[in-house]
Scaffold this motif. Structure first.
Motif, mmCIF file in Angstrom:
data_model
loop_
_atom_site.group_PDB
_atom_site.id
_atom_site.type_symbol
_atom_site.label_atom_id
_atom_site.label_comp_id
_atom_site.label_asym_id
_atom_site.label_seq_id
_atom_site.Cartn_x
_atom_site.Cartn_y
_atom_site.Cartn_z
ATOM 1 N N ASN A 1 0.849 -1.201 0.000
ATOM 2 C CA ASN A 1 0.000 0.000 0.000
ATOM 3 C C ASN A 1 0.880 1.244 0.000
ATOM 4 O O ASN A 1 1.175 1.818 1.049
ATOM 5 C CB ASN A 1 -0.872 0.034 1.254
ATOM 6 C CG ASN A 1 -1.971 -0.981 1.193
ATOM 7 O OD1 ASN A 1 -3.045 -0.720 0.673
ATOM 8 N ND2 ASN A 1 -1.686 -2.160 1.705
ATOM 9 N N GLY A 2 1.291 1.655 -1.160
ATOM 10 C CA GLY A 2 2.222 2.763 -1.249
ATOM 11 C C GLY A 2 3.617 2.289 -0.893
ATOM 12 O O GLY A 2 3.801 1.219 -0.274
ATOM 13 N N CYS A 3 4.589 3.107 -1.282
ATOM 14 C CA CYS A 3 5.993 2.809 -0.956
ATOM 15 C C CYS A 3 6.180 2.793 0.552
ATOM 16 O O CYS A 3 6.975 2.026 1.092
ATOM 17 C CB CYS A 3 6.848 3.887 -1.617
ATOM 18 S SG CYS A 3 8.593 3.772 -1.299
ATOM 19 N N ALA B 1 16.155 14.527 5.768
ATOM 20 C CA ALA B 1 15.522 13.313 5.262
ATOM 21 C C ALA B 1 14.010 13.417 5.340
ATOM 22 O O ALA B 1 13.471 14.193 6.128
ATOM 23 C CB ALA B 1 15.981 12.115 6.092
ATOM 24 N N TRP B 2 13.386 12.612 4.537
ATOM 25 C CA TRP B 2 11.929 12.532 4.543
ATOM 26 C C TRP B 2 11.453 12.224 5.962
ATOM 27 O O TRP B 2 12.022 11.377 6.656
ATOM 28 C CB TRP B 2 11.472 11.449 3.568
ATOM 29 C CG TRP B 2 10.005 11.314 3.439
ATOM 30 C CD1 TRP B 2 9.099 12.328 3.229
ATOM 31 C CD2 TRP B 2 9.241 10.107 3.493
ATOM 32 N NE1 TRP B 2 7.834 11.816 3.147
ATOM 33 C CE2 TRP B 2 7.891 10.456 3.304
ATOM 34 C CE3 TRP B 2 9.576 8.766 3.675
ATOM 35 C CZ2 TRP B 2 6.875 9.509 3.291
ATOM 36 C CZ3 TRP B 2 8.570 7.827 3.658
ATOM 37 C CH2 TRP B 2 7.231 8.197 3.474
ATOM 38 N N THR B 3 10.411 12.919 6.322
ATOM 39 C CA THR B 3 9.954 12.971 7.710
ATOM 40 C C THR B 3 9.586 11.611 8.325
ATOM 41 O O THR B 3 9.719 11.416 9.536
ATOM 42 C CB THR B 3 8.774 13.981 7.774
ATOM 43 O OG1 THR B 3 8.514 14.333 9.086
ATOM 44 C CG2 THR B 3 7.530 13.458 7.098
ATOM 45 N N GLU C 1 13.846 4.846 -3.973
ATOM 46 C CA GLU C 1 14.010 5.453 -5.297
ATOM 47 C C GLU C 1 12.667 5.885 -5.867
ATOM 48 O O GLU C 1 12.445 5.859 -7.074
ATOM 49 C CB GLU C 1 14.723 4.463 -6.222
ATOM 50 C CG GLU C 1 16.109 4.086 -5.709
ATOM 51 C CD GLU C 1 16.928 3.259 -6.696
ATOM 52 O OE1 GLU C 1 16.396 2.889 -7.776
ATOM 53 O OE2 GLU C 1 18.103 2.969 -6.388
ATOM 54 N N ILE C 2 11.777 6.333 -4.979
ATOM 55 C CA ILE C 2 10.420 6.689 -5.410
ATOM 56 C C ILE C 2 10.411 7.831 -6.443
ATOM 57 O O ILE C 2 9.496 7.941 -7.244
ATOM 58 C CB ILE C 2 9.530 7.019 -4.177
ATOM 59 C CG1 ILE C 2 8.055 7.181 -4.551
ATOM 60 C CG2 ILE C 2 9.991 8.274 -3.457
ATOM 61 C CD1 ILE C 2 7.251 5.961 -4.419
ATOM 62 N N TYR C 3 11.461 8.684 -6.429
ATOM 63 C CA TYR C 3 11.522 9.796 -7.396
ATOM 64 C C TYR C 3 12.455 9.487 -8.573
ATOM 65 O O TYR C 3 12.859 10.386 -9.300
ATOM 66 C CB TYR C 3 12.002 11.076 -6.697
ATOM 67 C CG TYR C 3 11.049 11.591 -5.642
ATOM 68 C CD1 TYR C 3 9.930 12.345 -5.998
ATOM 69 C CD2 TYR C 3 11.243 11.316 -4.292
ATOM 70 C CE1 TYR C 3 9.044 12.820 -5.036
ATOM 71 C CE2 TYR C 3 10.363 11.778 -3.328
ATOM 72 C CZ TYR C 3 9.270 12.530 -3.706
ATOM 73 O OH TYR C 3 8.393 12.990 -2.758
HETATM 74 N N1 PLP Z 1 9.538 8.055 0.094
HETATM 75 C C1 PLP Z 1 9.675 9.383 -0.073
HETATM 76 C C2 PLP Z 1 11.040 9.962 -0.129
HETATM 77 C C3 PLP Z 1 8.547 10.205 -0.199
HETATM 78 O O1 PLP Z 1 8.699 11.513 -0.385
HETATM 79 C C4 PLP Z 1 7.271 9.613 -0.131
HETATM 80 C C5 PLP Z 1 6.054 10.433 -0.213
HETATM 81 O O2 PLP Z 1 6.037 11.614 -0.005
HETATM 82 C C6 PLP Z 1 7.177 8.235 0.042
HETATM 83 C C7 PLP Z 1 8.328 7.486 0.160
HETATM 84 C C8 PLP Z 1 5.858 7.531 0.179
HETATM 85 O O3 PLP Z 1 5.339 7.146 -1.017
HETATM 86 P P1 PLP Z 1 3.885 6.484 -1.063
HETATM 87 O O4 PLP Z 1 2.908 7.610 -1.168
HETATM 88 O O5 PLP Z 1 3.928 5.617 -2.289
HETATM 89 O O6 PLP Z 1 3.683 5.699 0.179
#
Ligand code: PLP
Length: 403
Positions: free
Chosen positions: A100-102, A126-128, A206-208
């Motif tokens: 369910n999402g990354c 880093a991402w929160t 590597e979502i981006y």
């Molecule tokens: N990883 C990073 C670096 C993100 O910025 C995000 C979403 O903002 C995610 C993962 C989460 O992705 P998802 O919406 O597919 O769960």
């Protein structure tokens, strides 16, 4: 409240972005024209072919449970796309778990790999969610400060400095949220070699990856041979590349035994990803025609990035920022404006929303409250208006500071 909840959530903190978002929502309700450059998602719609595949699946009755790890059609389509993006290397669909999402894959990986007394390195900013997820696994996140001379990335020497016997993992995000920095192939290779030497797991988010302003997709862990990937988990998904945040489709590609364990964990939590969304994602990954939508979106982001960088240089000279090479964020430094009454980026963002109805995200959300994140996942008009407001506020605060 103390003692009411379990130790599992003792370290949980609410998102640092909430205060600004709440104020923005309040102003909008009052009819104020708020410019919101805080979004963490593409402003584009899901490609039509993909949305239609989701509708078709629903109408055809694909509305039941699937295998926890996801439908084979999707895992095979992801494996093929990953292979194409990395020069045709072999990618085994059996090692892919759809989630369910990354975010769920990151959670699954952390819960399976880390526990009490383990440390996990997280290059900062880093991402929160990373430190929060590591805490939920009862492990300890260790922020490794990035080097501003180097787009706030970390080197092997930086990682080494923070490593002791308790370090079991590293969460590496490239292209980065919030900086837009991208690790080059040689930087990535050096980190993978270091991790192998140290026996440290690498969780590569590597979502981006497809939102990259260099040539082709951003360098990936999949660009390297198998012997460097024995303790590597690739984390990715459809959210950003295909503008599918609401469909909640992500995945992990992990060594077989770990993939099995992550799958078992997922079987007892969410049972897997939404069925119709999985069929939509098959279209996203399998149909080469959808790549044209991805390319158009990335071209728009690139154009906006160029405009934004040019405007920052011309109208906010001296303001330090990371030149984004991927994702859709510009991360800039605001502490040159700090005073006794404006001591943090959080306060800067509060002033921005009050004075100019402009919503940005303070660096507190990413580990350093001297910085601010601006998202250019917004229309060109909105972006231009947003920068006008930012420049106006900057001059106002400079004036206040000089008094
Ligand atoms: N990883 C990073 C670096 C993100 O910025 C995000 C979403 O903002 C995610 C993962 C989460 O992705 P998802 O919406 O597919 O769960």
């Amino acid at each position: 409240m103390n003692g009411l909840f379990s130790r599992n959530v003792a370290a949980l903190t609410p998102s640092a972005t909430l205060a600004v978002a709440r104020e923005a929502a309040r102003l909008r309700k009052e009819g104020v024209n708020v410019v919101d450059l805080g979004a963490g998602e593409p402003d584009f719609g899901t490609p039509k072919l993909v949305a239609e595949a989701g509708i078709r699946a629903t109408q055809k009755g694909e509305t039941h449970y699937t295998a926890t790890e996801g439908i084979m059609e999707l895992r095979a389509a992801i494996a093929r796309r990953l292979s194409l993006l990395s020069g045709g290397r072999a990618v085994n669909a059996d090692n892919i778990i759809v989630s369910n999402g990354c975010k769920q894959s990151i959670f699954n990986a952390c819960l399976c790999l880390f526990g009490a007394n383990d440390k996990v390195l997280i290059p900062s900013p880093a991402w929160t969610s990373y430190p929060q997820i590591v805490h939920l696994a009862h492990a300890m996140p260790v922020a490794v400060p990035g080097d501003q001379e180097w787009s706030l990335k970390v080197s092997v020497a930086d990682l080494d400095r923070w490593t002791d016997d308790a370090v079991k993992g590293l969460i590496l995000n490239s292209p980065s949220n919030p900086t837009g920095a991208v690790y080059t192939a040689s930087e990535l290779k050096a980190i993978l070699e270091w991790a192998k030497r140290k026996g440290v797991w690498v969780l590569a988010d590597e979502i981006y990856r497809q939102i990259h302003y260099g040539v082709g997709p951003a360098p990936s862990v999949l660009d390297f041979p198998d012997d460097l990937l024995e303790r590597v988990v690739l984390l990715d998904g459809a959210s950003k590349a295909f503008a599918m945040t609401g469909w909640r489709i992500g995945f992990a590609l992990a060594p077989r035994e770990l993939a099995k364990t992550m799958n078992a964990l997922q079987s007892h939590t969410t049972s897997g990803a939404n069925t119709m969304a999985q069929w939509a994602a098959v279209e996203a990954y399998a149909d080469d025609a959808v790549q044209a939508d991805v390319a158009a979106m990335v071209a728009a982001f690139r154009r906006r990035r160029d405009t934004l960088v040019a405007r920052f240089r011309a109208e906010l000279p001296g303001v330090e920022f990371v030149e984004p090479m991927g994702a859709f964020y510009l991360y800039f430094r605001v502490d040159s404006l700090f005073t006794k009454t404006l001591p943090t980026a959080t306060e800067f963002c509060r002033r921005l929303i009050v004075d100019e109805a402009l919503a940005l995200v303070p660096g507190a959300a990413f580990g350093d409250d001297r910085w601010v994140r601006l998202s250019y996942a917004a229309s060109d008009a909105m972006l231009q208006e947003g920068v006008d407001r930012l420049v106006r506020e900057w001059k106002r605060l400079e004036g206040e500071r000089a008094q």
